[in-house]
Design a protein around this motif. Structure first.
Motif, short mmCIF file in Angstrom:
data_model
loop_
_atom_site.label_atom_id
_atom_site.label_comp_id
_atom_site.label_asym_id
_atom_site.label_seq_id
_atom_site.Cartn_x
_atom_site.Cartn_y
_atom_site.Cartn_z
N VAL A 1 -17.75 1.73 -27.86
CA VAL A 1 -16.56 1.74 -27.01
C VAL A 1 -16.99 2.09 -25.60
O VAL A 1 -17.57 3.14 -25.37
CB VAL A 1 -15.52 2.76 -27.51
CG1 VAL A 1 -14.31 2.75 -26.59
CG2 VAL A 1 -15.10 2.46 -28.94
N GLU A 2 -16.72 1.21 -24.68
CA GLU A 2 -17.05 1.48 -23.28
C GLU A 2 -16.02 2.43 -22.70
O GLU A 2 -14.86 2.44 -23.10
CB GLU A 2 -17.05 0.16 -22.50
CG GLU A 2 -17.37 0.31 -21.03
CD GLU A 2 -18.86 0.54 -20.80
OE1 GLU A 2 -19.24 0.72 -19.63
OE2 GLU A 2 -19.62 0.56 -21.77
N PRO B 1 -13.21 3.94 -20.28
CA PRO B 1 -12.06 3.19 -19.74
C PRO B 1 -12.34 2.63 -18.36
O PRO B 1 -12.95 3.29 -17.53
CB PRO B 1 -10.96 4.25 -19.70
CG PRO B 1 -11.38 5.31 -20.66
CD PRO B 1 -12.88 5.31 -20.61
N GLN C 1 -8.65 -4.53 -20.23
CA GLN C 1 -9.19 -3.18 -20.48
C GLN C 1 -8.93 -2.76 -21.91
O GLN C 1 -9.86 -2.36 -22.63
CB GLN C 1 -8.56 -2.19 -19.51
CG GLN C 1 -8.92 -0.73 -19.81
CD GLN C 1 -8.05 0.25 -19.06
OE1 GLN C 1 -7.36 -0.11 -18.12
NE2 GLN C 1 -8.07 1.50 -19.49
N GLN D 1 -11.81 -2.82 -25.29
CA GLN D 1 -12.07 -1.59 -26.04
C GLN D 1 -11.69 -1.75 -27.51
O GLN D 1 -12.44 -1.36 -28.41
CB GLN D 1 -11.30 -0.43 -25.42
CG GLN D 1 -11.80 -0.02 -24.04
CD GLN D 1 -10.96 1.07 -23.42
OE1 GLN D 1 -10.04 1.59 -24.04
NE2 GLN D 1 -11.28 1.43 -22.19
N LYS E 1 -14.00 -4.46 -29.12
CA LYS E 1 -15.44 -4.23 -28.89
C LYS E 1 -16.13 -5.46 -28.28
O LYS E 1 -17.17 -5.91 -28.74
CB LYS E 1 -16.12 -3.80 -30.19
CG LYS E 1 -15.64 -2.44 -30.69
CD LYS E 1 -16.39 -2.01 -31.93
CE LYS E 1 -16.05 -0.57 -32.29
NZ LYS E 1 -14.62 -0.32 -32.52
#
Length: 798
Positions: free
Chosen positions: A55-56, A58, A627, A631, A634
């Motif tokens: 998970v990058e 935010p 965004q 998330q 993925k």
């Protein structure tokens, strides 16, 4: 001249600042949020192939300085932008129910709600909302727009006198002059002032001959003049109606004009115009063209067959075009071999009618059909014959290139090479010169003729006809050849020249991979080239004229079409135009404005003040949706923006020639399968034009493809061509050329569209990662990782 500076999607006007300072209005803006957030201590690189994080961190929400900084007002603007009128309506109704809303914010909400009321056909409510909004001081510069909107709504409710009263205070309609004339003419016509109305319609047609409402003005004027007893009036009506039939035969206006003309012609003692007598046949061909453009291929084939078999035979020219359209429809159904006999028919008909352009195109497509049949020798000879017969046609150099491709498929390397050389010899500055040279270089690599590669790259530099990316690619290839010849230091200099020439381009991305392999010092030299920006950056400033102020206000309200009217009327174009349109959420229009500016600005890296221009050219459109979706599903961070920009230029309503729809250009069958697997209910192809639905399914599919090839950064370079050309084809190419270097593997993708698409997406992903990266991220980690060798099937998760 004073300037209003528009940072990427941020408008600041002297007028707006003055209002806030002097009137104490509610704050509608805030400091620009950070471009990127991530953990304070990112994990150190472990070397080898980078893994994608689960998970990058935010990404920031949409950073545009809209009228409402947050809350329901902002939600409403963004909902309108993505076409969700119901969500916008609910947000605005809730906002308007708030008691402590400032006068300016209430007026802004009333304006937006009035537009929704107009869309729903509730003109009475719209008129009231537009009237109530006019008292707000913050909207004073655009008050005349509200007056005109109110007037049009009143006119449509049957109150022409009220409409005329509304627009009476307008002294200078400016960018709305055309609409002001139409509203005033309509009001005067309905109140019995027909002579004044006629004069206004004539004024409109004289001053706004290319306006979108010109056909409306013609039919309304023609109706009045046709009722006149004066021959001169009826002659003018005849002229207007004839023009409508010729220009828009299938529109409601064109059909009404065609119905009116016979009686009017009889009254004037004139023959019915040819366009009207032949309107059915002309209209049918127009419908066939429209169906082809819209991807209705079965309808095209059926209609052409009907058209050619009707009792009244079409002319030779019409038969030529009809057959060409039928062949094109079959071809676009992916039935290329079956299209060949039809194109042969078309070529004969077009030659007979001396329709040279259609003849050349038909022969060209026939050759492509022969290639699809596997008749490579016949295809090659057909292309060579076409190139010789029509050496001055724009398709001639294309024909030589496809002749070479056909000889390649036949396995005749000598003739393949000769065909590409013929293209360069006869058309050294043609639009296929770069492609012919690229194919010669690729063939030379496969045959290890490295000195020949150097000769080709030097010749391309001397020719001076290549575009920026093509020239950069020549430097990259020269470096590859020098490396193979054992001249490593010279190779490094060529790769550095690639980056210096086109800093964030696909050739530069490949050059960085080579420099990374060459060692830390060469890589640092390359990265340093991205940090130094010389020269004056493009100005995104909008002149602080009245039109500039109005455009800025409208953009903050998300009223892009209205903002564009102000820009065009004031002659504001280029970077300022693109900035205002992006601020208004008109991403596709902003992209089109930027496309007119050429590529010279891309020679300067996005360092310091130049970064704003790069961010404007590569915006994070629909950022809230992307965004959360990246998330959730993925997807590698920022990859969705690169795919979306390449696929649709951020236009939610676009349909490709193949039938792909929406922002991520999903084929209905693929989207249906993704929706089924995800348990998404109420799927329908029409929903693919909805940004929320399209992005959700598209990101699910992107994630699946990345995971299919291993889930690492290297997997992206295989997932991208799979997205465009199909994962099955990528598997096939891996089996055929999986032992090639990765750069040559991508260059050898046999589908032109997929090869260019892959390089375009990877380039844009590189740009997004670089310009939106946090300052604390190491420069080398901002660049996508492309390995030198093609990832093995095992590495790809097979």
């Amino acid at each position: 001249m004073n300037q209003t500076h528009i940072a990427p999607h941020i408008v600041r006007t002297t007028f707006g600042l003055l209002l806030v300072a002097t009137l104490g209005l509610a704050c509608r803006s805030e400091g620009t949020p950070p471009l990127y957030t991530e953990p304070a201590d990112p994990p150190a690189s472990t070397g080898g192939e980078p893994e994608l994080p689960d998970v990058e961190a935010p990404q920031p929400r949409d950073a545009r300085n809209l009228w409402f900084a947050s809350g329901q007002g902002r939600q409403a603007i963004l909902a309108r932008e993505r076409g969700d009128s119901e969500a916008a309506k609910q947000a605005l109704d809730s906002l308007l129910a708030t008691k402590n809303l400032s006068p300016d914010d209430r007026a802004a909400a009333q304006w937006l709600r009035g537009l929704l009321a107009r869309e729903a056909g509730d003109d009475a409510l719209a008129a009231k909302l537009f009237a109530d909004a006019q008292s707000a001081p913050g909207l004073a510069p655009v008050r005349d727009r509200l007056r005109l909107l109110q007037a049009q709504a009143l006119l449509d409710t049957g109150d022409p006198a009220g409409a005329l009263a509304c627009i009476e205070p307008i002294e200078d309609a400016g960018a709305q002059q055309a609409d002001w004339i139409m509203v005033r003419a309509g009001g005067l016509q309905r109140t019995g002032e027909r002579d004044q109305a006629k004069d206004l319609y004539e004024q409109f047609l004289k001053q706004h001959s290319s306006h979108d409402r010109r056909h409306e003005a013609r039919i309304k004027l023609a109706r009045m003049l046709a009722e006149s007893s004066e021959n001169s009036d009826r002659e003018r009506a005849f002229e207007l109606l004839t023009r409508l039939v010729a220009d828009v035969p299938r529109s409601d206006y064109g059909q009404e004009a065609a119905a009116m003309l016979p009686d009017l012609a009889k009254a004037l003692g004139k023959p019915v115009p040819t366009d009207v007598r032949n309107n059915k046949g002309t209209a049918l061909l127009a419908d066939i063209r429209s169906d082809l453009k819209r991807g209705r291929y079965a309808s095209v084939i059926r209609r052409v067959d009907t058209y050619l078999s009707q009792a009244k035979r079409p002319s030779a020219e019409q038969k030529c075009e009809a057959l060409y359209l039928k062949g094109s429809a079959i071809f676009k159904q992916r039935k290329r071999a079956k299209s060949r006999p039809v194109f042969d028919q078309a070529a004969r008909a077009c030659k007979k009618s001396k329709s040279v352009d259609f003849e050349v195109k038909s022969r060209y497509q026939s050759g492509r059909g022969r290639y699809a049949e596997g008749a490579y020798t016949k295809a090659a000879k057909a292309f060579e014959s076409l190139a010789r017969d029509h050496k001055d046609h724009t398709y001639a150099d294309d024909a030589w290139v496809l002749a070479g491709e056909s000889w390649q498929a036949k396995g005749d390397a000598a003739r393949e090479r000769r065909a590409y050389e013929q293209s360069l010899a006869h058309h050294p500055k043609g639009d296929k010169a770069g492609e012919a040279r690229r194919r010669l270089i690729l063939q030379a690599f496969s045959q290890k003729r490295y000195e020949d590669i150097l000769g080709l790259t030097i010749a391309s530099d001397q020719a001076g006809s290549l575009k920026l990316r093509e020239r950069a690619k020549m430097h990259y290839f020269a470096g590859r050849a020098l490396q193979a010849l054992g001249r490593g230091d010279e190779a490094i200099e060529q790769w550095l020249a690639t980056i210096e020439m086109a800093p964030l381009s696909y050739p530069a991305l490949q050059a960085f991979s080579r420099l990374r392999d060459a060692g830390e010092q060469p890589l640092r030299r390359g990265l340093d080239l991205l940090k130094a920006a010389e020269g004056t950056p493009p100005s995104l400033a909008v002149p602080e004229s009245k039109a500039g102020v109005r455009a800025s206000i409208l953009a903050r309200l998300g009223l892009g079409s209205e903002a564009r009217e102000e820009l065009q009327a004031a002659g504001i174009a280029g970077w300022p135009e693109a900035a205002v349109l992006a601020q208004a959420g008109m991403w596709a229009d902003s992209q089109r404005a930027l496309a007119k500016l050429g590529s010279s600005w891309r020679t300067t890296p996005p360092a310091e003040a130049h970064r704003e221009a790069w961010q404007l050219a590569h915006p994070r459109a629909f950022s809230e949706l992307v965004q959360s979706g990246e998330q959730t599903h993925k997807v590698p961070p920022l990859l969705t923006f690169a795919v979306m920009q390449t696929e649709s230029r951020f236009d939610p309503g676009v349909t490709s020639w193949a039938g792909a729809r929406g922002l991520l250009q999903l084929m209905p069958a693929t989207a249906k399968d993704v929706a089924r697997r995800a348990g998404v209910e109420e799927y329908s192809p029409s929903r693919l034009y909805n940004p929320t639905f399209n992005l959700d399914l598209g990101m699910r599919y992107l994630s699946k493809l990345v995971n299919r090839f291993g889930g690492t950064e290297a997997a992206v370079a295989l997932a991208v061509p799979s997205y465009n050309g199909g994962a099955g084809n990528v598997d096939k190419w891996l089996k055929e050329r999986g032992d090639w270097d990765f750069d040559l593997f991508i260059e050898s993708i046999p589908f032109d569209e997929t090869r260019k698409y892959t390089q375009s997406v990877l380039e844009r992903w590189m740009i997004y990662r670089w310009v939106y990266a946090p300052e604390q991220r190491a420069p080398e980690d901002r660049l996508p990782y492309l390995p030198l060798a093609v990832p093995s099937q095992n590495d790809a998760g097979k």
